[in-house]
Motif scaffolding. Sequence first.
Motif, mmCIF file in Angstrom:
data_model
loop_
_atom_site.group_PDB
_atom_site.id
_atom_site.type_symbol
_atom_site.label_atom_id
_atom_site.label_comp_id
_atom_site.label_asym_id
_atom_site.label_seq_id
_atom_site.Cartn_x
_atom_site.Cartn_y
_atom_site.Cartn_z
ATOM 1 N N ASP A 27 14.584 2.860 43.663
ATOM 2 C CA ASP A 27 15.962 3.300 44.247
ATOM 3 C C ASP A 27 16.852 2.142 43.903
ATOM 4 N N LYS A 28 16.444 0.926 44.040
ATOM 5 C CA LYS A 28 17.333 -0.180 43.706
ATOM 6 C C LYS A 28 17.875 -0.077 42.345
ATOM 7 N N LYS A 29 16.976 -0.150 41.592
ATOM 8 C CA LYS A 29 17.493 0.002 39.989
ATOM 9 C C LYS A 29 18.199 1.153 39.519
ATOM 10 N N ARG A 30 18.023 2.216 40.209
ATOM 11 C CA ARG A 30 18.785 3.445 40.025
ATOM 12 C C ARG A 30 20.129 3.276 40.680
ATOM 13 N N SER A 31 20.355 2.831 41.841
ATOM 14 C CA SER A 31 21.597 2.373 42.290
ATOM 15 C C SER A 31 22.349 1.213 41.583
#
Length: 407
Positions: free
Chosen positions: A157-161
Motif C-alpha cells: 500500500d505504501k509503495k502504491r500510494s
Amino acid sequence: MKGFDEFFLMAPEDAGRYAAEVLHFFGQGEALECSEIGDGNINYVFRVKSKESGRSVILKQADRLLRSSQRPLDTYRSAIEAKALQAEGSLAPGFVPEIYSYNETMALIAMEDVSGYRNLRSELMAGRIYPHLADNLSEFLARALFPTTDLVLSAEDKKRSAAFFVNPELCAITEDLVFAEPYLSEPLLERNRNKIFPGNEDYVREHLFENAKLHCEVAKLRDRFMTCSQALLHGDLHSGSVFANESGIKILNPEFAFYGPMGYDIGNVIGNLFFSLAYSVFAVPESADVVKAIRSLAEKVYDLTFSKMSDIYDEKVSFPLYAEPEFKKSYLSAVRADAAGYAGTEIIRRTVGDAKVAEISSVTDPSVRLPMERALIELGTALITGRERVSSGCELTELFGKYTENI
Ligand code: SR1
C-alpha cells in the motif's frame, strides 16, 4: 458558452455555471455570487455562494500556467491535492475541508467552504492566539503523518500510494527555492531570485553564500528531502496554509504533497511560528504577552507533536523489529533532528529567498528589518547545524532567545 468537457481556465461566471449545472450544488435559476478569492502563488480559487440561502462551495482550479510567474506547470498537482486532502481527512477527521468531487479534465476540486476560518499567519500577527492551537496543530501533524509510514502501512500500500504522489514539478520548486537559491550567489545560480533587503547583502554573503559548514548540512537536508520517502507530507505547511478560528483549524493547499521526511512538515510549522515570534519581538515589542504566548505555542507544538507521535507509534506499530524500544527511540530522534533542520531551512529561505512571508515583508523600517533578518538567519543556521542536539520545545525557543537577547 464553453462546456466543461475540455480544459480551460475558468472565470468566476464559469465557476457559478459549474457549481449549478455540473455539481447541482444549487437549485435551477438560483441567484449566485461568484468571485475569485485566491491569493496564493500557484492556483485559482473561486467561491460560489447563493444569494438566497447563503450556501456556498469552493472550486479550486489548477491552470496549466503557474499563477505567479505564468510558466508551465503540470495540472496533475490538482489530482495530488484532492487525494492528499482526502487522505488527511480520513487520518485526521475535521482538520481539512470536505472534498465534494474532483474533475480531472478541468483540474478542479470542489470542496467545503471554510471561510468561517481565518488565515493563521494574519491571526498571529494580530496577536490572536487561540488556546486550542498547540493541541490541534500537533494532533494534525501526528495523525496525518505517522500512519502513512512503512511502520504502519503495508509495504505494498505504501509503495502504491507513494507512486501516485510522485510530484516532480512541485518538489523541484522546493528543491530550488528552499534547498539551493538561499545559499548560492551568481554565477552559481541559474536564476537569481533571492531578494535581499538592502543593507544585508554583505551579511548574507558571509553567513549564507560563503559558509561551507552550513552548505554541507543543507546538502544533507536537501538529499534527505529528495530521497527519504518516509511519509505522505503536506509539503507546504506554512502558516498561510492553516486557517483557524475560536473552535479549531483547517489545513488547506497540499498541492506539494509527496512522500518525504516527516520532519519537513513539522519543521515548516515550527519555522513559521518563529516568524510570528520574530514579528512580535521586533515589530511589536510592546506586546510582551503576545511574545510569551507565541513562544509557548511553538514549544508546545513541538513537544506535543512528538509525545502524540510516540503514543500513535505504540498503538499502531506491530512489526516486532520496529516495536523494539531502541529502534523507536532512534527513529523518532531522527524525525526530531529533521524537524529542527527543516525549521531552519524554512526560516532562511523565507528571509532571503523569493517567497517572503508577511511577518518579514511588512517590516519596512531598516532599523527593525535588518536586525530581525540577521536574528532569523542566525537562528536558522543554528537549527540546521545543531539539529541533532534539539530535543525539546524549550531548547528551540532558547536558541531564538540567544539571537534576540540584545533586543
Ligand atoms: C512559486 S511557488 C512559491 C512558494 O509558494 C508556495 O506556497 C510554496 O511555499 C512555494 O515555495
